[in-house]
Design an enzyme around this catalytic site. Structure first.
Site, PDB file in Angstrom:
ATOM      1  N   HIS A   1       0.846  -1.206   0.000  1.00  0.00           N
ATOM      2  CA  HIS A   1       0.000   0.000   0.000  1.00  0.00           C
ATOM      3  C   HIS A   1       0.878   1.251   0.000  1.00  0.00           C
ATOM      4  CE1 HIS A   1      -3.904   2.046   1.383  1.00  0.00           C
ATOM      5  NE2 HIS A   1      -3.023   3.023   1.167  1.00  0.00           N
TER       6      HIS A   1
ATOM      7  N   HIS B   1       1.379   5.415  -1.708  1.00  0.00           N
ATOM      8  CA  HIS B   1       1.005   6.557  -2.556  1.00  0.00           C
ATOM      9  C   HIS B   1       2.313   7.180  -3.016  1.00  0.00           C
ATOM     10  CE1 HIS B   1      -3.187   6.608  -0.986  1.00  0.00           C
ATOM     11  NE2 HIS B   1      -2.585   6.099   0.083  1.00  0.00           N
TER      12      HIS B   1
ATOM     13  N   LYS C   1      -9.474  -0.503  -6.082  1.00  0.00           N
ATOM     14  CA  LYS C   1      -9.528   0.188  -4.787  1.00  0.00           C
ATOM     15  C   LYS C   1     -10.870   0.863  -4.583  1.00  0.00           C
ATOM     16  CE  LYS C   1      -8.044   2.177  -1.035  1.00  0.00           C
ATOM     17  NZ  LYS C   1      -6.870   2.557  -0.320  1.00  0.00           N
TER      18      LYS C   1
ATOM     19  N   HIS D   1     -10.576   1.169   1.598  1.00  0.00           N
ATOM     20  CA  HIS D   1     -10.368   2.180   2.634  1.00  0.00           C
ATOM     21  C   HIS D   1     -11.591   2.079   3.538  1.00  0.00           C
ATOM     22  CE1 HIS D   1      -8.819   6.045   4.252  1.00  0.00           C
ATOM     23  NE2 HIS D   1     -10.041   6.018   4.748  1.00  0.00           N
TER      24      HIS D   1
ATOM     25  N   HIS E   1      -4.826  -0.600   5.889  1.00  0.00           N
ATOM     26  CA  HIS E   1      -4.375   0.195   7.042  1.00  0.00           C
ATOM     27  C   HIS E   1      -5.342   0.153   8.230  1.00  0.00           C
ATOM     28  CE1 HIS E   1      -7.041   2.935   4.972  1.00  0.00           C
ATOM     29  NE2 HIS E   1      -6.145   3.278   4.078  1.00  0.00           N
TER      30      HIS E   1
ATOM     31  N   ASP F   1       1.292   2.577   3.689  1.00  0.00           N
ATOM     32  CA  ASP F   1       0.466   3.767   3.444  1.00  0.00           C
ATOM     33  C   ASP F   1       1.302   5.038   3.442  1.00  0.00           C
ATOM     34  OD1 ASP F   1      -1.791   5.127   2.752  1.00  0.00           O
ATOM     35  OD2 ASP F   1      -2.652   5.157   4.759  1.00  0.00           O
TER      36      ASP F   1
HETATM   37  O1  DOR Z   1      -3.670   9.440   5.409  1.00  0.00           O
HETATM   38  C1  DOR Z   1      -4.041   9.139   4.286  1.00  0.00           C
HETATM   39  N1  DOR Z   1      -3.466   9.656   3.188  1.00  0.00           N
HETATM   40  N2  DOR Z   1      -5.052   8.284   4.142  1.00  0.00           N
HETATM   41  C2  DOR Z   1      -5.599   8.035   2.952  1.00  0.00           C
HETATM   42  O2  DOR Z   1      -6.532   7.295   2.904  1.00  0.00           O
HETATM   43  C3  DOR Z   1      -5.107   8.696   1.739  1.00  0.00           C
HETATM   44  C4  DOR Z   1      -3.745   9.143   1.899  1.00  0.00           C
HETATM   45  C5  DOR Z   1      -3.358  10.147   0.824  1.00  0.00           C
HETATM   46  O3  DOR Z   1      -3.554   9.848  -0.356  1.00  0.00           O
HETATM   47  O4  DOR Z   1      -2.861  11.197   1.158  1.00  0.00           O
HETATM   48 ZN    ZN Z   2      -3.508   4.969   1.531  1.00  0.00          ZN
END
Ligand code: DOR
Ligand code: ZN
Length: 348
Positions: free
Chosen positions: A16, A18, A102, A139, A177, A251
């Site tokens: 997971h 980003h 997702k 999520h 998460h 995450d």
């Molecule tokens: O803390 C987070 N940041 N939770 C999420 O679900 C998305 C992520 C983000 O893309 O910044």
């Molecule tokens: Zn995330």
């Protein structure tokens, strides 16, 4: 001189992450690629990854951003919207463009405006995913405005996940998460072939008190929000037992500092520079190093029906200072535990 303690494990995967796009992508990707062989790439860009064409192009941008010799593999996911078609998902999954899809409920987190308002609107999609064994990444927060932010995860399980699982009992689901005892217990009750969960380093290391220590700490604001200590302890207990339902998903979620320090500060913790070292710190504290490799490198691929990696990484018990910031032109991103020292580093 005494020998430093070392641990060698199968190279882990991060299920997971980003990594964003453009200049941020170029700066952050190397941190994930240095520790992990594969990573599940979240599709919540400002212009979300909702089809195969966008996904292939994004995957190329990710690979082109890696400037060193690397065998890192981004694993792409499809962002579900009310307009997603089964045909697109099925084609993407069979062609290995997508490894999963997702689910964000609409307006539940960063760039989720195109998400799903009512889960029943996508029953046909969930049916298709169950039929082709395509994993659904969730999520898991019910963001109804009357639900307390600390209860969003447990309410999601009750109101949305349980009915969904009743309808699609063979759908492969990863509750992403997780942050609560309720989620740990719920996941453990079910067959690990069909329901599993990722756990972040920050939810293992911290609880909601940390977010308010010496004043409000915007860099510790993430979603799902840090919970109270009893929930943190349930997560730590879950990983320390070597249960196959749980695996690594950091995450890591970079945001520019100016968007964190803002009157509408964004949720997300950028932990990629240290995530693996944070995890080993926790496993050592829990006296659970014997389960470290399964959590990092085995339970995830087993759930996704993917091969276990063949390379290894070695971690050494040697101090590692986390960088203070990374510069993005004149802007910056502040990493998790910025400037702090951990007791473990990666052997180069
Ligand atoms: O803390 C987070 N940041 N939770 C999420 O679900 C998305 C992520 C983000 O893309 O910044
Ligand atoms: Zn995330």
């Amino acid at each position: 001189m005494t020998e430093l303690k070392t641990i060698t494990i199968i190279k882990p995967d991060d299920w997971h992450v980003h990594v964003r796009d453009g200049k941020i992508l170029e700066k952050v990707i190397k941190y994930t690629a240095q520790f992990y062989k594969r990573a599940i790439i979240m599709p919540n860009l400002e212009d979300p990854i909702t089809n195969c064409v966008k996904s292939l192009a994004y995957r190329n941008r990710i690979l082109n951003s890696i400037k060193f010799n690397s065998t890192f593999q981004p694993l792409m996911t499809c962002y579900l919207t009310p307009f997603t078609t089964s045909k697109e998902l099925e084609y993407g999954f069979y062609k290995k463009i997508f490894v999963a899809a997702k689910l964000y409920l609409k307006s539940s987190t960063t760039n989720s405006e195109n998400g799903i308002k009512n889960i029943n609107d996508i029953n046909h999609i969930l049916q298709c995913m169950e039929d082709i064994s395509m994993p659904l990444l969730i999520h898991g927060e019910d963001n109804d405005k009357n639900i307390d932010i600390y209860d969003r995860e447990s309410e999601f399980i009750k109101n949305i996940l349980e009915p969904l699982r009743k309808k699609f009992s063979k759908l492969k689901i990863i509750l992403e998460h997780i942050t609560t005892k309720d989620a740990v217990e719920y996941v453990k009750k079910h067959d690990e072939q069909y329901l599993s969960a990722t756990i972040t380093p920050h939810h293992l290391m911290l609880n909601r008190n940390d977010m308010f220590l010496k004043g409000i700490q915007p860099h510790l604001y993430c979603l799902p929000i840090l919970k109270k200590r009893t929930h943190q302890q349930a997560l730590r207990q879950a990983v320390s037992n070597g249960d196959k339902h749980f695996f690594l998903g950091s995450d890591t979620a970079p945001h520019l500092n100016k968007n964190k320090i803002h009157c509408f500060g964004r949720p997300g913790i950028f932990n990629a520079p240290s995530s693996l070292l944070c995890y080993i710190t926790v496993f050592e504290e829990l006296n659970a190093l014997k389960h470290f490799q399964a959590f990092c490198s085995e339970n995830g691929p087993n759930f996704y029906n993917m091969p276990i990696n063949t390379e290894t990484v070695t971690l050494v018990k040697k101090p590692f200072k986390i960088l203070n910031k990374i510069n993005i032109g004149k802007k910056k991103i502040i990493p998790f535990l910025s400037g702090k020292t951990l007791h473990w580093s990666m052997k180069t």
